[in-house]
Motif scaffolding. Structure first.
Motif, PDB file in Angstrom:
ATOM      1  N   LEU A  64     -34.723  -9.965  -9.718  1.00 13.61           N
ATOM      2  CA  LEU A  64     -36.547 -10.282  -9.526  1.00 13.61           C
ATOM      3  C   LEU A  64     -37.027 -10.307 -11.229  1.00 13.61           C
ATOM      4  O   LEU A  64     -36.595  -8.627 -11.413  1.00 13.61           O
ATOM      5  CB  LEU A  64     -37.156 -10.006  -8.810  1.00 13.61           C
ATOM      6  CG  LEU A  64     -36.736  -9.808  -6.960  1.00 13.61           C
ATOM      7  CD1 LEU A  64     -37.452  -9.264  -6.105  1.00 13.61           C
ATOM      8  CD2 LEU A  64     -37.133 -11.352  -6.594  1.00 13.61           C
ATOM      9  N   THR A  65     -38.486 -11.189 -11.848  1.00 14.11           N
ATOM     10  CA  THR A  65     -38.783 -10.366 -12.489  1.00 14.11           C
ATOM     11  C   THR A  65     -40.258 -10.430 -12.160  1.00 14.11           C
ATOM     12  O   THR A  65     -40.676 -11.286 -11.766  1.00 14.11           O
ATOM     13  CB  THR A  65     -38.758 -11.414 -13.878  1.00 14.11           C
ATOM     14  OG1 THR A  65     -37.488 -11.403 -13.847  1.00 14.11           O
ATOM     15  CG2 THR A  65     -39.540 -11.015 -15.135  1.00 14.11           C
TER      16      THR A  65
ATOM     17  N   VAL B   5     -30.309  -6.551  -6.751  1.00 14.74           N
ATOM     18  CA  VAL B   5     -29.792  -6.045  -5.409  1.00 14.74           C
ATOM     19  C   VAL B   5     -28.700  -7.024  -4.506  1.00 14.74           C
ATOM     20  O   VAL B   5     -28.760  -8.316  -5.385  1.00 14.74           O
ATOM     21  CB  VAL B   5     -30.918  -5.497  -4.502  1.00 14.74           C
ATOM     22  CG1 VAL B   5     -32.146  -4.670  -4.728  1.00 14.74           C
ATOM     23  CG2 VAL B   5     -31.665  -7.274  -3.855  1.00 14.74           C
ATOM     24  N   GLU B   6     -28.287  -6.145  -4.257  1.00 17.27           N
ATOM     25  CA  GLU B   6     -27.051  -7.031  -2.751  1.00 17.27           C
ATOM     26  C   GLU B   6     -26.896  -6.458  -1.969  1.00 17.27           C
ATOM     27  O   GLU B   6     -27.041  -5.492  -1.988  1.00 17.27           O
ATOM     28  CB  GLU B   6     -25.951  -7.132  -4.100  1.00 17.27           C
ATOM     29  CG  GLU B   6     -24.833  -7.376  -3.534  1.00 17.27           C
ATOM     30  CD  GLU B   6     -22.972  -6.757  -4.468  1.00 17.27           C
ATOM     31  OE1 GLU B   6     -22.518  -6.614  -3.429  1.00 17.27           O
ATOM     32  OE2 GLU B   6     -23.527  -6.476  -5.461  1.00 17.27           O
ATOM     33  N   LEU B   7     -27.008  -7.398  -1.411  1.00 15.08           N
ATOM     34  CA  LEU B   7     -26.636  -7.059   0.541  1.00 15.08           C
ATOM     35  C   LEU B   7     -26.048  -7.969   0.053  1.00 15.08           C
ATOM     36  O   LEU B   7     -25.608  -9.111   0.515  1.00 15.08           O
ATOM     37  CB  LEU B   7     -27.827  -7.757   0.823  1.00 15.08           C
ATOM     38  CG  LEU B   7     -29.557  -7.245   0.548  1.00 15.08           C
ATOM     39  CD1 LEU B   7     -30.989  -7.301   1.224  1.00 15.08           C
ATOM     40  CD2 LEU B   7     -29.224  -5.619   1.326  1.00 15.08           C
ATOM     41  N   HIS B   8     -25.078  -7.609   1.779  1.00 10.13           N
ATOM     42  CA  HIS B   8     -23.846  -8.264   2.499  1.00 10.13           C
ATOM     43  C   HIS B   8     -24.330  -8.283   3.989  1.00 10.13           C
ATOM     44  O   HIS B   8     -24.629  -7.391   4.715  1.00 10.13           O
ATOM     45  CB  HIS B   8     -22.719  -7.092   2.452  1.00 10.13           C
ATOM     46  CG  HIS B   8     -22.206  -6.703   0.966  1.00 10.13           C
ATOM     47  ND1 HIS B   8     -21.480  -7.078   0.523  1.00 10.13           N
ATOM     48  CD2 HIS B   8     -22.842  -5.727   0.038  1.00 10.13           C
ATOM     49  CE1 HIS B   8     -21.246  -6.532  -0.941  1.00 10.13           C
ATOM     50  NE2 HIS B   8     -22.174  -5.710  -0.980  1.00 10.13           N
TER      51      HIS B   8
ATOM     52  N   THR C  91     -39.545   2.696  -8.368  1.00  7.32           N
ATOM     53  CA  THR C  91     -39.204   2.845  -9.986  1.00  7.32           C
ATOM     54  C   THR C  91     -40.541   2.598 -10.895  1.00  7.32           C
ATOM     55  O   THR C  91     -40.668   3.813 -11.550  1.00  7.32           O
ATOM     56  CB  THR C  91     -38.215   1.652 -10.263  1.00  7.32           C
ATOM     57  OG1 THR C  91     -37.299   1.368  -9.801  1.00  7.32           O
ATOM     58  CG2 THR C  91     -38.205   1.573 -11.533  1.00  7.32           C
ATOM     59  N   THR C  92     -41.606   1.666 -10.632  1.00  3.77           N
ATOM     60  CA  THR C  92     -42.931   1.837 -11.178  1.00  3.77           C
ATOM     61  C   THR C  92     -42.956   2.703 -10.618  1.00  3.77           C
ATOM     62  O   THR C  92     -43.582   3.708 -11.490  1.00  3.77           O
ATOM     63  CB  THR C  92     -43.357   0.673 -10.692  1.00  3.77           C
ATOM     64  OG1 THR C  92     -42.549  -0.263 -10.776  1.00  3.77           O
ATOM     65  CG2 THR C  92     -44.961   0.953 -11.558  1.00  3.77           C
ATOM     66  N   GLU C  93     -43.369   3.476  -9.731  1.00  7.09           N
ATOM     67  CA  GLU C  93     -44.661   4.655  -9.631  1.00  7.09           C
ATOM     68  C   GLU C  93     -43.696   5.932  -9.959  1.00  7.09           C
ATOM     69  O   GLU C  93     -44.442   6.808 -10.712  1.00  7.09           O
ATOM     70  CB  GLU C  93     -44.324   5.094  -7.650  1.00  7.09           C
ATOM     71  CG  GLU C  93     -45.344   3.455  -6.942  1.00  7.09           C
ATOM     72  CD  GLU C  93     -45.004   3.625  -5.144  1.00  7.09           C
ATOM     73  OE1 GLU C  93     -44.487   5.266  -4.881  1.00  7.09           O
ATOM     74  OE2 GLU C  93     -45.137   2.952  -4.729  1.00  7.09           O
TER      75      GLU C  93
ATOM     76  N   LYS D 234     -35.787  -5.882  -0.287  1.00 12.40           N
ATOM     77  CA  LYS D 234     -35.150  -4.470  -0.833  1.00 12.40           C
ATOM     78  C   LYS D 234     -35.410  -4.795  -1.632  1.00 12.40           C
ATOM     79  O   LYS D 234     -36.339  -3.772  -2.496  1.00 12.40           O
ATOM     80  CB  LYS D 234     -33.479  -4.304  -0.675  1.00 12.40           C
ATOM     81  CG  LYS D 234     -32.798  -4.021  -1.123  1.00 12.40           C
ATOM     82  CD  LYS D 234     -31.920  -3.404  -0.768  1.00 12.40           C
ATOM     83  CE  LYS D 234     -30.710  -2.208  -1.036  1.00 12.40           C
ATOM     84  NZ  LYS D 234     -29.500  -2.043  -1.165  1.00 12.40           N
ATOM     85  N   GLY D 235     -35.748  -5.639  -2.921  1.00  6.43           N
ATOM     86  CA  GLY D 235     -35.767  -5.511  -4.316  1.00  6.43           C
ATOM     87  C   GLY D 235     -37.285  -5.691  -4.465  1.00  6.43           C
ATOM     88  O   GLY D 235     -37.839  -4.429  -5.807  1.00  6.43           O
ATOM     89  N   ILE D 236     -37.926  -6.051  -3.957  1.00 10.57           N
ATOM     90  CA  ILE D 236     -39.587  -5.288  -4.069  1.00 10.57           C
ATOM     91  C   ILE D 236     -39.731  -3.632  -3.753  1.00 10.57           C
ATOM     92  O   ILE D 236     -40.646  -3.278  -4.801  1.00 10.57           O
ATOM     93  CB  ILE D 236     -40.594  -6.450  -3.223  1.00 10.57           C
ATOM     94  CG1 ILE D 236     -40.488  -7.705  -3.957  1.00 10.57           C
ATOM     95  CG2 ILE D 236     -42.039  -6.136  -3.631  1.00 10.57           C
ATOM     96  CD1 ILE D 236     -41.136  -8.890  -3.225  1.00 10.57           C
TER      97      ILE D 236
END
Length: 157
Positions: free
Chosen positions: A49-50, A34-37, A146-148, A138-140
């Motif tokens: 994140l892994t 993810v990228e945030l500004h 995506t998993t759902e 946001k990443g979580i």
């Protein structure tokens, strides 16, 4: 005199995380990113994140911005690796409350990130300190979504 020495130690730890950030540098193997500004000051963070079995196995980042933003992201990665997603989100909430000047119970759980408590005195810096933590949230969320979707497609097959 003792308080100023303690304050100096805190500053040194923050500068160390800024100058020598932990878990800095991104992987190239398609890990979720993810990228945030922060448009207020121009800080940018990319966070990878892994997550396996609802546990954060690794967190890596790259940033462009101020020392507070970089130090906070470094401290965050140290605090969340090995934690469950639920624990990491709880830490993020605790951090947010702390930098907004609220009293928190489990400051020790934040590790070095607890040293950023003083940011609450500088409202313009709160967004800098919180940027990495917002990227974590946001990443979580994106990874869970995506998993759902993947599970839904598997059930339909």
């Amino acid at each position: 005199m003792g308080l100023s020495r303690l304050d100096m130690l805190y500053r040194q730890v923050i500068l160390d995380h800024s100058n020598h950030p932990r878990h800095f540098g991104l992987e190239e193997d398609g890990v979720h990113e993810v990228e945030l500004h922060n448009p207020t000051c121009g800080d940018i963070i990319k966070l990878q994140l892994t997550i396996e079995d609802q546990c954060i196995k690794d967190a890596r980042f790259e940033s462009s911005g101020c020392s507070i933003s970089t130090a906070s992201a470094s401290m965050m990665t140290e605090a969340i690796i090995g934690k469950t997603v639920e624990e990491a989100l709880a830490l993020s909430e605790t951090f947010s409350e702390m930098v907004q000047g609220q009293s928190i119970e489990n400051e020790k759980a934040l590790g070095d990130a607890a040293l950023l408590k003083g940011v609450a005195k500088f409202p313009a810096r709160i967004k800098c300190a919180a940027l990495g933590w917002k990227a974590l949230e946001k990443g979580i969320t994106e990874q869970q979504d995506t998993t759902e979707v993947r599970q839904l497609h598997q059930e339909e097959e």
